[in-house]
Design an enzyme around this catalytic site. Structure first.
Site, PDB file in Angstrom:
ATOM      1  N   ASP A   1       0.855  -1.193   0.000  1.00 31.90           N
ATOM      2  CA  ASP A   1       0.000   0.000   0.000  1.00 31.90           C
ATOM      3  C   ASP A   1       0.892   1.245   0.000  1.00 31.90           C
ATOM      4  OD1 ASP A   1      -2.269   1.554   0.237  1.00 31.90           O
ATOM      5  OD2 ASP A   1      -2.365   1.366   2.414  1.00 31.90           O
TER       6      ASP A   1
ATOM      7  N   GLU B   1       2.532   4.967  -4.056  1.00 31.58           N
ATOM      8  CA  GLU B   1       2.486   5.894  -5.216  1.00 31.58           C
ATOM      9  C   GLU B   1       3.835   6.582  -5.430  1.00 31.58           C
ATOM     10  OE1 GLU B   1       0.116   5.674  -2.813  1.00 31.58           O
ATOM     11  OE2 GLU B   1      -1.141   4.477  -4.135  1.00 31.58           O
TER      12      GLU B   1
ATOM     13  N   ASP C   1      -8.974   3.832  -1.887  1.00 32.41           N
ATOM     14  CA  ASP C   1      -9.888   4.265  -0.821  1.00 32.41           C
ATOM     15  C   ASP C   1     -11.179   4.872  -1.359  1.00 32.41           C
ATOM     16  OD1 ASP C   1      -7.984   3.396   0.922  1.00 32.41           O
ATOM     17  OD2 ASP C   1      -7.159   5.398   1.321  1.00 32.41           O
TER      18      ASP C   1
HETATM   19  C1  GLC Z   1      -4.609   3.333   3.018  1.00 32.02           C
HETATM   20  C2  GLC Z   1      -5.137   2.145   2.232  1.00 32.02           C
HETATM   21  C3  GLC Z   1      -6.172   1.418   3.048  1.00 32.02           C
HETATM   22  C4  GLC Z   1      -5.564   0.993   4.390  1.00 32.02           C
HETATM   23  C5  GLC Z   1      -5.019   2.197   5.128  1.00 32.02           C
HETATM   24  C6  GLC Z   1      -4.285   1.821   6.401  1.00 32.02           C
HETATM   25  O1  GLC Z   1      -5.601   4.274   3.189  1.00 32.02           O
HETATM   26  O2  GLC Z   1      -5.623   2.515   0.979  1.00 32.02           O
HETATM   27  O3  GLC Z   1      -6.644   0.313   2.329  1.00 32.02           O
HETATM   28  O4  GLC Z   1      -6.515   0.353   5.157  1.00 32.02           O
HETATM   29  O5  GLC Z   1      -4.115   2.910   4.292  1.00 32.02           O
HETATM   30  O6  GLC Z   1      -3.226   0.973   6.150  1.00 32.02           O
END
Ligand code: GLC
Length: 822
Positions: free
Chosen positions: A432, A435, A508
């Site tokens: 995650d 980017e 998200d």
């Molecule tokens: C980001 C991700 C989400 C995750 C969060 C905490 O917002 O996109 O899926 O739960 O981080 O790790």
């Protein structure tokens, strides 16, 4: 930002005047930055004065700038441009190896043009103006320059802004570009590719998480693709600025694109995969249902959720640990207060069929007592700024540094860090924030340096591929550590080719009906853009869905290649039973359907992996000659046999569904419906419109609480009668190793065809795998006659039933070759 200036400028109608050599001299030697400084202007190719051929490459020069045309295959032509005749070294993260496969090609030097021809495509270089166009063997022009390729010097960073502009036809539609949260047809819009953490993104927001610089054009029924393989911030304009022009440009790098011939959209997508690769076969369990939440902790909570699935008899395979499992969000550590014995927990989960997936972000906490930081620091693996300071920024763990995943040595190291996680039984990794996301700043500053596999570059060049190289390092590391077992990976950011390493989710999103609609379009678009294993956060990440919205989302998610519910930590419980009845029962029914159809989805995955077909296919891909289909974005097919139309409005009692031409069977009662028209379908909460194409053979497994729970005793084959012969494929293998790369798999092809009062089913087989079960249980719907006799491989099958619902049921060996029903 300054370097954005060209993107907001109108694209000039005609070439600007070229500076004379003398003027350039003056311009270059001027010392006073204000007086006499000429504005930087766009420069355009002049006229091609010479051509030179080196094997499958042709070089055209206007005296200074050079254009390189490479014949890649009979249907793929690559074009590059070097403003001063010097090309950058050829290297691409998207196209790891350019396999040229071309039978014959010729250069024709005519009075008006140079023409390079293969058996299917012509590439024309116009002698009067250096316009480049492409045509098919019937001389139909499919793509043409509207303006010469052009560039503008980038004084601040060096290099050039590079531009390509094509003719945009009045009825031309555009598809692709990855995860853009907008209508399926991109016509009339402008986009930027710059991977961005886009929490709660909105309809039409741009850019968001991924950069896929590949689009598919469809004009009067004929399709071609353009893959602009440039990792810098890139821009696309589909007739927005000027209705008659489609442009693509980037803030640096080379003007380098592939023209991909059609004429079918499917051919374009398959050929794009030839360049950028396909998804490896996923572990079979990953096609099941995944349950995620930020965050399930402590251990007792994880166990309670897992138990909830088994108690409620709702199938589930994947369970996720979000950032709170770590010690202070330090990657590759555990919070021992919440998870005193992770190995034991993962083992217990595994004994009950759950595979544990853990999140790993790129930010490594600056902390000299933390081994990952210490090692990365000692080995100089973290990214540095232009003046040699480390790139530091805040993310979940606080102040962090970030590995340079564009360095192969760093990727190798990163891969080894998963050793302990693999040893304690973790089956998948969720990458995650890649980017990369940085709180406050958004992302890294432009001056951060990257090793870029030895080709060096600033963050301007590496930004869009950073996430992809992170998940690549994760996947390759896991693959080594798991020996011959298939790892599961999921990423948020990506660039073209990311599908070789991972699945993706759309980021998200929000618990709203609009986001349900958006997710539907995004998954279709990702599929057409070369990313097959995709899904949304079912239920919406932020905000609160009600039971109806959650159930409608589960129904849609049943037909997303990747099916995972996920929610933010500040929301209410979000398990499939959280909303009570009737929702729990309906959610169960759909998740069970997901499991029944796993062999079908897996076979579709094989068609993707081996042949480059997408898993989800918008109806415009099925009938591209039908102009109205360009605007249809609700219904899609799952594989090529099952048409799905999710319900995306609250309280909807019925809706119109378009069925492509041919006959279809309504999944819930086997009624045959003629396609080529819209039909009104009732949409009570218990169902969504689902249709199966006539002639299909859909393999079904018995419902299990998780993949592999029980030995499969027999496979049900649902056969749908058709007058016209139709093919279906059924793929099976061990489901968890790479043995399929050594042909240890079984690919079965069925051909169903009917005539008068008989129907035949043929089966042929390929591959070296033999499943353990012996028999198929056939269930044949839609016979236009009452069956009285079944002859299978020359023998009569005497035991069969013909139900009140007019379904013929019988069993026969899985090795059959020929069955006739009379
Ligand atoms: C980001 C991700 C989400 C995750 C969060 C905490 O917002 O996109 O899926 O739960 O981080 O790790």
């Amino acid at each position: 930002m300054e370097e954005n200036i060209p993107s907001t400028e109108p694209i000039p109608e005609s070439p600007a005047v070229k500076l004379t050599e003398q003027e350039e001299e003056v311009f270059q030697h001027i010392n006073n930055p204000v007086l006499g400084l000429k504005p930087i202007v766009k420069k355009y190719l002049g006229t091609p004065k010479s051509v030179e051929q080196k094997e499958n490459k042709f070089f055209f020069s206007d005296g200074e700038a050079t254009v390189e045309v490479t014949v890649v295959t009979d249907e793929i032509i690559k074009v590059r441009m070097a403003p001063h005749g010097v090309f950058l070294e050829e290297f691409s993260y998207a196209v790891p190896k350019l396999n040229t496969k071309v039978s014959v090609f010729h250069l024709h030097d005519n009075a008006d043009e140079y023409r390079i021809s293969t058996n299917t495509v012509n590439c024309h270089i116009n002698k009067a103006d250096f316009f480049i166009s492409f045509s098919d063997s019937q001389n139909h022009v499919t793509s043409a320059d509207a303006v010469q390729m052009h560039w503008e010097e980038n004084v601040k960073f060096g290099g050039y802004y590079v531009f390509g502009t094509k003719v945009c036809h009045s009825k031309e539609a555009f598809f692709g570009l990855g995860d853009k949260p907008t209508d399926l047809n991109l016509r009339g819009k402008r986009f930027v590719n710059w991977n961005t953490d886009a929490y709660s993104f909105a309809w039409n927001q741009d850019p968001i998480y991924r950069s896929i610089p590949f689009y598919i054009s469809l004009n009067e029924g004929i399709s071609h693709g353009i893959f602009f393989d440039n990792t810098f911030k890139a821009h696309f304009d589909f007739g927005a600025e000027d209705r008659s022009k489609t442009s693509f440009w980037a803030d640096g790098g080379e003007l380098q694109y592939y023209y991909i011939h059609g004429p079918n959209m499917m051919d374009v997508v398959k050929r794009y995969h030839l360049l950028t690769g396909t998804h490896p076969m996923p572990p079979l369990w990953a096609l099941g249902y995944h349950q995620c939440r930020w965050s399930y902790y402590p251990e007792s909570k994880v166990m309670k959720v897992a138990k909830g699935f088994r108690e409620n008899q709702i199938p589930c395979d994947g369970i996720y640990l979000d950032i709170d499992y770590m010690d202070g969000y330090r990657c590759f550590t555990w919070n021992r207060k919440y998870f005193p014995d992770p190995k034991k927990m993962i083992k217990e989960l595994a004994a009950d069929g759950f595979k544990t997936v853990v999140i790993i972000d790129p930010g490594i906490r600056v902390d000299d007592n933390y081994s990952v930081f210490k090692e990365g620091k000692a080995k100089r693996y973290f990214c540095r700024r232009s003046d040699d300071y480390f790139m530091e920024g805040h993310v979940w763990p606080g102040r962090c540094q970030f590995p340079d995943f564009t360095n192969p040595e760093v990727r190798e190291w990163w891969g080894t860090l998963f050793d302990e996680l693999v040893q304690i039984g973790v089956a998948g990794v969720w990458n995650d924030m890649n980017e990369p996301a940085v709180f406050g700043a958004g992302t890294f500053p432009d001056d951060v340096r990257h090793q870029y596999d030895g080709y060096r570059g600033s963050h301007r060049k590496a930004h869009n591929i950073y996430g992809m190289q992170m998940v690549r390092a994760t996947y390759e590391g896991m693959r080594k550590l798991m020996k011959n077992k298939r790892p599961f990976t999921i990423t948020r950011a990506g660039y073209s080719g990311v599908q070789r390493f991972t699945s993706v989710w759309t980021g998200d999103n929000v618990a709203s009906w609009e986001h349900l609609r958006l997710g539907n379009v995004q998954c279709q678009r990702l599929s057409m853009s070369g990313i097959p294993f995709c899904g949304t956060d079912i239920g919406g990440f932020s905000g609160e869905p009600d039971g109806e919205l959650f159930t409608r989302w589960i129904q849609m998610g049943t037909f997303s290649p990747f099916m995972r519910a996920h929610s933010a930590g500040d929301t209410k419980e979000r398990e499939p039973w959280s909303f009570g009845e009737p929702f729990t029962a309906i959610n169960r029914k759909f998740i069970e359907l997901r499991y029944k159809l796993i062999p079908y989805l897996y076979s579709t995955f094989w068609e993707h992996h081996r042949y480059g077909f997408p898993i989800l296919r918008p109806v415009v891909m099925q009938e591209q000659e039908e102009i109205n289909n360009q605007a249809r974005q609700d219904e899609f097919t799952y594989g090529d046999k099952i048409l799905v139309c999710p319900v995306m409005e609250p309280g909807q009692k019925s809706r119109l569904v378009y069925l492509p031409k041919g006959n279809w069977y309504y999944y819930w009662d086997n009624e045959m419906v003629e396609g080529g028209r819209e039909v009104e379908v009732a949409t009570p909460l218990e169902t969504i419109p689902l249709f199966v194409k006539a002639g299909s053979v859909i393999p079904e497994y018995p419902v299990m609480q998780y993949v592999g729970e029980k030995e499969i005793e027999e496979v049900q084959l649902n056969v749908y009668y058709s007058d016209l012969p139709a093919n279906s494929f059924f793929f099976e293998d061990y489901g968890e190793t790479f043995a399929y790369e050594q042909d240890i798999y079984s690919e079965k092809k069925f051909v169903v065809s009917g005539k008068g009062t008989s129907m035949t089913i043929l089966q042929s087989m390929e591959g070296l795998y033999t499943p353990r079960y012996d028999n198929y249980a056939f269930s044949v719907a839609g016979l236009p006659f009452k069956p009285v006799k079944i002859i299978a491989d020359g023998k009569e099958v005497t035991e069969f039933t013909y139900t009140e619902q007019k379904v013929l049921e019988f069993k026969f060996t899985k090795t059959f070759k020929h069955i006739e029903v009379m």
